[in-house]
Design a protein around this motif. Structure first.
Motif, PDB file in Angstrom:
ATOM      1  N   HIS A  41     -10.170  10.889  -9.086  1.00 21.51           N
ATOM      2  CA  HIS A  41      -9.166  11.552  -8.154  1.00 21.51           C
ATOM      3  C   HIS A  41      -7.894  10.682  -8.030  1.00 21.51           C
ATOM      4  CE1 HIS A  41     -11.352  14.799  -7.376  1.00 21.51           C
ATOM      5  NE2 HIS A  41     -12.581  14.081  -7.007  1.00 21.51           N
ATOM      6  N   PHE A  42      -8.007   9.311  -8.284  1.00 18.53           N
ATOM      7  CA  PHE A  42      -6.926   8.273  -7.995  1.00 18.53           C
ATOM      8  C   PHE A  42      -6.618   7.382  -9.162  1.00 18.53           C
ATOM      9  CE2 PHE A  42      -9.161   9.308  -4.060  1.00 18.53           C
ATOM     10  CZ  PHE A  42      -7.915   9.874  -3.316  1.00 18.53           C
ATOM     11  N   ASP A  43      -5.391   7.080  -9.506  1.00 21.13           N
ATOM     12  CA  ASP A  43      -5.265   6.040 -10.686  1.00 21.13           C
ATOM     13  C   ASP A  43      -5.449   4.617 -10.025  1.00 21.13           C
ATOM     14  OD1 ASP A  43      -2.637   5.033  -9.168  1.00 21.13           O
ATOM     15  OD2 ASP A  43      -1.417   6.273 -10.242  1.00 21.13           O
ATOM     16  N   GLU A  44      -5.312   3.646 -10.824  1.00 21.09           N
ATOM     17  CA  GLU A  44      -5.832   2.391 -10.242  1.00 21.09           C
ATOM     18  C   GLU A  44      -5.202   1.935  -9.270  1.00 21.09           C
ATOM     19  OE1 GLU A  44      -6.625  -0.615 -13.228  1.00 21.09           O
ATOM     20  OE2 GLU A  44      -7.907   0.660 -14.684  1.00 21.09           O
ATOM     21  N   ASP A  45      -3.757   2.214  -9.417  1.00 17.19           N
ATOM     22  CA  ASP A  45      -2.888   1.588  -8.109  1.00 17.19           C
ATOM     23  C   ASP A  45      -3.440   2.179  -6.700  1.00 17.19           C
ATOM     24  OD1 ASP A  45      -1.479  -0.423  -9.706  1.00 17.19           O
ATOM     25  OD2 ASP A  45       0.132   1.039  -9.920  1.00 17.19           O
ATOM     26  N   GLN A  46      -3.640   3.528  -6.732  1.00 20.86           N
ATOM     27  CA  GLN A  46      -3.965   4.496  -5.751  1.00 20.86           C
ATOM     28  C   GLN A  46      -5.229   4.021  -5.336  1.00 20.86           C
ATOM     29  OE1 GLN A  46      -3.541   8.284  -7.639  1.00 20.86           O
ATOM     30  NE2 GLN A  46      -1.324   8.600  -6.536  1.00 20.86           N
ATOM     31  N   LEU A  47      -6.279   3.695  -6.163  1.00 22.58           N
ATOM     32  CA  LEU A  47      -7.625   3.355  -5.886  1.00 22.58           C
ATOM     33  C   LEU A  47      -7.436   1.995  -5.424  1.00 22.58           C
ATOM     34  CD1 LEU A  47     -10.239   4.213  -5.861  1.00 22.58           C
ATOM     35  CD2 LEU A  47     -10.592   3.206  -8.388  1.00 22.58           C
ATOM     36  N   GLY A  48      -6.611   1.027  -5.815  1.00 22.51           N
ATOM     37  CA  GLY A  48      -6.318  -0.335  -4.939  1.00 22.51           C
ATOM     38  C   GLY A  48      -5.677  -0.145  -3.747  1.00 22.51           C
ATOM     39  N   ALA A  49      -4.910   0.676  -3.372  1.00 23.04           N
ATOM     40  CA  ALA A  49      -4.308   1.102  -2.197  1.00 23.04           C
ATOM     41  C   ALA A  49      -5.477   1.499  -1.167  1.00 23.04           C
ATOM     42  CB  ALA A  49      -3.207   1.787  -2.267  1.00 23.04           C
ATOM     43  N   LEU A  50      -6.180   2.207  -1.840  1.00 19.52           N
ATOM     44  CA  LEU A  50      -7.285   2.943  -1.060  1.00 19.52           C
ATOM     45  C   LEU A  50      -8.214   1.774  -0.313  1.00 19.52           C
ATOM     46  CD1 LEU A  50      -8.266   5.606   0.384  1.00 19.52           C
ATOM     47  CD2 LEU A  50      -9.535   5.962  -1.559  1.00 19.52           C
ATOM     48  N   VAL A  51      -8.744   1.131  -1.431  1.00 19.68           N
ATOM     49  CA  VAL A  51      -9.561  -0.001  -1.133  1.00 19.68           C
ATOM     50  C   VAL A  51      -8.915  -1.136  -0.228  1.00 19.68           C
ATOM     51  CG1 VAL A  51     -10.615  -2.401  -1.979  1.00 19.68           C
ATOM     52  CG2 VAL A  51     -11.047  -0.105  -3.218  1.00 19.68           C
ATOM     53  N   MET A  52      -7.788  -1.234  -0.438  1.00 23.03           N
ATOM     54  CA  MET A  52      -7.048  -2.223   0.773  1.00 23.03           C
ATOM     55  C   MET A  52      -6.940  -1.769   1.931  1.00 23.03           C
ATOM     56  SD  MET A  52      -6.685  -5.279  -0.588  1.00 23.03           S
ATOM     57  CE  MET A  52      -5.924  -5.881   0.977  1.00 23.03           C
ATOM     58  N   SER A  53      -6.596  -0.319   1.920  1.00 16.88           N
ATOM     59  CA  SER A  53      -6.492   0.232   3.381  1.00 16.88           C
ATOM     60  C   SER A  53      -7.766   0.122   4.296  1.00 16.88           C
ATOM     61  CB  SER A  53      -6.170   1.637   3.158  1.00 16.88           C
ATOM     62  OG  SER A  53      -4.738   1.958   2.611  1.00 16.88           O
ATOM     63  N   ILE A  97       0.968  -0.978  -0.236  1.00  9.47           N
ATOM     64  CA  ILE A  97      -0.070  -0.039  -0.166  1.00  9.47           C
ATOM     65  C   ILE A  97       0.915   1.241   0.079  1.00  9.47           C
ATOM     66  CG2 ILE A  97      -1.621   1.396   1.363  1.00  9.47           C
ATOM     67  CD1 ILE A  97      -2.669  -1.428   2.040  1.00  9.47           C
ATOM     68  N   THR A  98       1.966   1.306   0.931  1.00 10.12           N
ATOM     69  CA  THR A  98       2.801   2.604   0.727  1.00 10.12           C
ATOM     70  C   THR A  98       3.550   2.774  -0.547  1.00 10.12           C
ATOM     71  OG1 THR A  98       4.485   1.265   1.908  1.00 10.12           O
ATOM     72  CG2 THR A  98       2.838   2.370   3.506  1.00 10.12           C
ATOM     73  N   GLU A  99       3.773   1.568  -1.198  1.00 12.41           N
ATOM     74  CA  GLU A  99       4.527   1.859  -2.526  1.00 12.41           C
ATOM     75  C   GLU A  99       3.500   2.244  -3.710  1.00 12.41           C
ATOM     76  OE1 GLU A  99       6.394  -1.742  -2.714  1.00 12.41           O
ATOM     77  OE2 GLU A  99       8.178  -1.255  -1.033  1.00 12.41           O
ATOM     78  N   SER A 100       2.329   2.421  -3.297  1.00 18.12           N
ATOM     79  CA  SER A 100       1.211   2.576  -4.544  1.00 18.12           C
ATOM     80  C   SER A 100       1.374   3.998  -5.056  1.00 18.12           C
ATOM     81  CB  SER A 100      -0.040   2.090  -3.987  1.00 18.12           C
ATOM     82  OG  SER A 100      -0.739   3.278  -3.044  1.00 18.12           O
ATOM     83  N   GLY A 101       1.793   4.899  -4.316  1.00 20.34           N
ATOM     84  CA  GLY A 101       1.672   6.266  -4.803  1.00 20.34           C
ATOM     85  C   GLY A 101       0.471   7.067  -4.018  1.00 20.34           C
ATOM     86  N   LEU A 102      -0.343   6.378  -3.164  1.00 20.32           N
ATOM     87  CA  LEU A 102      -1.463   6.954  -2.612  1.00 20.32           C
ATOM     88  C   LEU A 102      -0.769   7.758  -1.631  1.00 20.32           C
ATOM     89  CD1 LEU A 102      -4.439   7.075  -2.019  1.00 20.32           C
ATOM     90  CD2 LEU A 102      -4.296   5.214  -0.496  1.00 20.32           C
ATOM     91  N   SER A 103      -1.417   9.116  -1.310  1.00 18.13           N
ATOM     92  CA  SER A 103      -0.980  10.110  -0.230  1.00 18.13           C
ATOM     93  C   SER A 103      -1.137   9.462   1.076  1.00 18.13           C
ATOM     94  CB  SER A 103      -1.585  11.210  -0.513  1.00 18.13           C
ATOM     95  OG  SER A 103      -1.546  12.074   0.839  1.00 18.13           O
ATOM     96  N   PRO A 104       0.012   9.561   1.797  1.00 15.82           N
ATOM     97  CA  PRO A 104      -0.140   9.007   3.214  1.00 15.82           C
ATOM     98  C   PRO A 104      -1.244   9.498   4.301  1.00 15.82           C
ATOM     99  CG  PRO A 104       1.954   9.401   2.863  1.00 15.82           C
ATOM    100  CD  PRO A 104       1.236   9.853   1.611  1.00 15.82           C
ATOM    101  N   VAL A 105      -1.325  10.922   3.943  1.00 13.73           N
ATOM    102  CA  VAL A 105      -2.453  11.743   4.360  1.00 13.73           C
ATOM    103  C   VAL A 105      -3.769  11.449   4.102  1.00 13.73           C
ATOM    104  CG1 VAL A 105      -3.182  14.117   4.456  1.00 13.73           C
ATOM    105  CG2 VAL A 105      -1.087  13.683   4.732  1.00 13.73           C
ATOM    106  N   THR A 106      -4.107  11.115   2.929  1.00 13.86           N
ATOM    107  CA  THR A 106      -5.321  10.679   2.391  1.00 13.86           C
ATOM    108  C   THR A 106      -5.583   9.256   2.980  1.00 13.86           C
ATOM    109  OG1 THR A 106      -5.188  11.773   0.343  1.00 13.86           O
ATOM    110  CG2 THR A 106      -6.709   9.843   0.168  1.00 13.86           C
ATOM    111  N   ARG A 107      -4.706   8.417   2.978  1.00 16.08           N
ATOM    112  CA  ARG A 107      -4.766   7.011   3.694  1.00 16.08           C
ATOM    113  C   ARG A 107      -5.040   7.248   5.188  1.00 16.08           C
ATOM    114  NH1 ARG A 107      -1.911   3.374   6.620  1.00 16.08           N
ATOM    115  NH2 ARG A 107      -2.684   1.195   6.194  1.00 16.08           N
ATOM    116  N   GLU A 108      -4.444   8.016   5.863  1.00 23.36           N
ATOM    117  CA  GLU A 108      -4.755   8.188   7.330  1.00 23.36           C
ATOM    118  C   GLU A 108      -6.344   8.797   7.559  1.00 23.36           C
ATOM    119  OE1 GLU A 108      -3.070   7.236   9.950  1.00 23.36           O
ATOM    120  OE2 GLU A 108      -1.497   6.542   8.872  1.00 23.36           O
ATOM    121  N   LEU A 109      -6.691   9.817   6.519  1.00 19.37           N
ATOM    122  CA  LEU A 109      -7.953  10.377   6.788  1.00 19.37           C
ATOM    123  C   LEU A 109      -9.052   9.128   6.530  1.00 19.37           C
ATOM    124  CD1 LEU A 109      -7.459  13.523   4.859  1.00 19.37           C
ATOM    125  CD2 LEU A 109      -7.407  13.275   7.298  1.00 19.37           C
ATOM    126  N   ALA A 110      -8.913   8.454   5.666  1.00 24.37           N
ATOM    127  CA  ALA A 110      -9.806   7.207   5.407  1.00 24.37           C
ATOM    128  C   ALA A 110      -9.902   6.256   6.368  1.00 24.37           C
ATOM    129  CB  ALA A 110      -9.429   6.522   3.868  1.00 24.37           C
TER     130      ALA A 110
END
Length: 158
Positions: free
Chosen positions: A118-130, A27-40
């Motif tokens: 707002h998110f590419d496929e990898d970021q969206l996948g990281a968000l879903v997994m988070s 997840i951390t290697e996906s490019g998803l913003s750590p801030v966005t992940r923490e908020l979610a």
């Protein structure tokens, strides 16, 4: 309140949690913003009433530079003006994934499409997994009555 199980001494939970935590590396290697992940994950934890995860993720977010104002407003993100459109999309997806049983269709198409803007496929996948992972941790912690308040930022860093 006393915990029902010591998660750090239970062999089955301990081994299982190691695998769940290992997922965070991807997840951390996906490019998803750590801030966005923490908020979610904070929003999901608020909905689920998981004090341990709320404690952990607010402290980790502050340690990473997030403001107290934004963290206090996560529970009322719809009315707050401090979140970006991408963060709002992530918060909405987090709510719908966490409350999946509340809607006959699960996550609504418009919520998914908004997140996908707002998110590419990898970021969206990281968000879903988070969100999926935090829901697993929330359920484990709530069911076993894990205490909150003593977490130190980075305590469980992998």
């Amino acid at each position: 309140m006393e915990p029902r199980l010591n998660l750090f001494q239970n062999a089955v939970i301990g081994q299982s949690v190691k695998h769940l935590i290992a997922t965070n590396k991807v997840i951390t290697e996906s490019g998803l913003s750590p801030v966005t992940r923490e908020l979610a994950v904070l929003r999901a934890s608020q909905i689920n009433g998981c004090s341990g995860c709320i404690d952990m993720h607010t402290k980790d977010a502050v340690a990473a530079g997030e403001s107290h104002v934004r963290l206090h407003l996560v529970a009322a993100w719809r009315e707050a003006t401090v979140f970006t459109d991408a963060e709002r999309a992530a918060l909405e997806l987090s709510e719908e994934m966490t409350r999946i049983a509340d809607a006959a269709t699960g996550v609504r198409d418009e919520v998914w499409q908004n997140a996908a803007k707002h998110f590419d496929e990898d970021q969206l996948g990281a968000l879903v997994m988070s969100i999926a992972l935090i829901n697993a941790f929330n359920r484990m912690n709530v069911a076993t009555r894990q205490p909150a308040g003593n977490y130190q930022p980075g305590q469980y860093a992998h």
